[in-house]
Design a protein around this motif. Structure first.
Motif, PDB file in Angstrom:
ATOM      1  N   LYS A   1       0.899  -1.435  -0.647  1.00 16.36           N
ATOM      2  CA  LYS A   1       0.238   0.041   0.340  1.00 16.36           C
ATOM      3  C   LYS A   1       0.527   1.352   0.451  1.00 16.36           C
ATOM      4  CE  LYS A   1      -3.642   1.960   1.759  1.00 16.36           C
ATOM      5  NZ  LYS A   1      -4.540   1.905   2.881  1.00 16.36           N
ATOM      6  N   ALA A   2       1.756   1.127   0.744  1.00 11.99           N
ATOM      7  CA  ALA A   2       3.343   2.423   0.529  1.00 11.99           C
ATOM      8  C   ALA A   2       3.414   2.263  -0.845  1.00 11.99           C
ATOM      9  CB  ALA A   2       3.808   1.993   1.577  1.00 11.99           C
ATOM     10  N   TYR A   3       3.918   1.491  -1.362  1.00 14.16           N
ATOM     11  CA  TYR A   3       4.549   1.465  -2.343  1.00 14.16           C
ATOM     12  C   TYR A   3       3.855   2.181  -3.217  1.00 14.16           C
ATOM     13  CZ  TYR A   3       7.686   0.107  -6.356  1.00 14.16           C
ATOM     14  OH  TYR A   3       7.759   0.228  -7.836  1.00 14.16           O
ATOM     15  N   GLU A   4       2.553   1.791  -2.846  1.00 13.09           N
ATOM     16  CA  GLU A   4       1.051   2.049  -4.429  1.00 13.09           C
ATOM     17  C   GLU A   4       1.147   3.996  -4.307  1.00 13.09           C
ATOM     18  OE1 GLU A   4      -3.252   1.554  -5.210  1.00 13.09           O
ATOM     19  OE2 GLU A   4      -2.257  -0.154  -3.990  1.00 13.09           O
ATOM     20  N   HIS A   5       0.808   4.234  -3.085  1.00 10.19           N
ATOM     21  CA  HIS A   5       0.771   5.666  -2.777  1.00 10.19           C
ATOM     22  C   HIS A   5       2.196   6.007  -3.112  1.00 10.19           C
ATOM     23  CE1 HIS A   5      -2.863   5.744  -0.570  1.00 10.19           C
ATOM     24  NE2 HIS A   5      -2.172   4.301   0.274  1.00 10.19           N
ATOM     25  N   TYR A   6       3.538   6.161  -3.075  1.00  9.48           N
ATOM     26  CA  TYR A   6       5.012   6.399  -3.563  1.00  9.48           C
ATOM     27  C   TYR A   6       4.580   6.633  -5.143  1.00  9.48           C
ATOM     28  CZ  TYR A   6      10.021   6.441  -4.546  1.00  9.48           C
ATOM     29  OH  TYR A   6      10.818   7.553  -4.707  1.00  9.48           O
TER      30      TYR A   6
ATOM     31  N   HIS B   1       1.707   6.491  -7.152  1.00 10.42           N
ATOM     32  CA  HIS B   1       1.050   7.366  -7.790  1.00 10.42           C
ATOM     33  C   HIS B   1       1.083   8.677  -6.897  1.00 10.42           C
ATOM     34  CE1 HIS B   1      -2.487   5.103  -8.909  1.00 10.42           C
ATOM     35  NE2 HIS B   1      -2.494   4.067  -7.352  1.00 10.42           N
ATOM     36  N   GLY B   2       2.125   9.178  -6.344  1.00 12.29           N
ATOM     37  CA  GLY B   2       2.699  10.365  -6.578  1.00 12.29           C
ATOM     38  C   GLY B   2       3.384  10.998  -6.944  1.00 12.29           C
TER      39      GLY B   2
ATOM     40  N   TRP C   1       2.693   9.291 -10.354  1.00 18.71           N
ATOM     41  CA  TRP C   1       2.421   9.708 -11.716  1.00 18.71           C
ATOM     42  C   TRP C   1       1.378  10.462 -11.651  1.00 18.71           C
ATOM     43  CZ3 TRP C   1       2.309   7.656 -15.815  1.00 18.71           C
ATOM     44  CH2 TRP C   1       2.838   6.539 -16.058  1.00 18.71           C
ATOM     45  N   MET C   2       1.117  11.242 -10.433  1.00 18.31           N
ATOM     46  CA  MET C   2       0.532  12.582 -10.440  1.00 18.31           C
ATOM     47  C   MET C   2       1.579  13.803 -11.026  1.00 18.31           C
ATOM     48  SD  MET C   2      -1.217  14.815  -7.214  1.00 18.31           S
ATOM     49  CE  MET C   2       0.976  15.104  -5.810  1.00 18.31           C
TER      50      MET C   2
END
Length: 66
Positions: free
Chosen positions: A48-53, A55-56, A58-59
């Motif tokens: 989950k932490a890697y996914e947020h990383y 996504h950041g 890509w944003m």
């Protein structure tokens, strides 16, 4: 005297081999036990932490600012 010393050294080495085998077995058991039960809560949190990383990134890459 030389053979007595050699026997003492050999005996000590044989004792340490048993201790090393026991330590290795215990270490292996705890690593396998820890990986099978301990990572059950850790891996989903890491993914989950890697996914947020990611996504950041890509944003930031999709911002309209040149």
């Amino acid at each position: 005297m030389n053979t007595l010393l050699a026997r003492a050294i050999w005996q000590k080495l044989r004792e340490e081999d048993g201790q090393a085998a026991t330590e290795y077995a215990l270490f292996t058991f705890f690593v396998i036990f820890g990986l099978s039960f301990g990572l059950g809560g850790f891996l989903p949190a890491m993914f989950k932490a890697y996914e947020h990383y990611v996504h950041g990134f890509w944003m930031v890459l999709s911002l309209p600012v040149p």
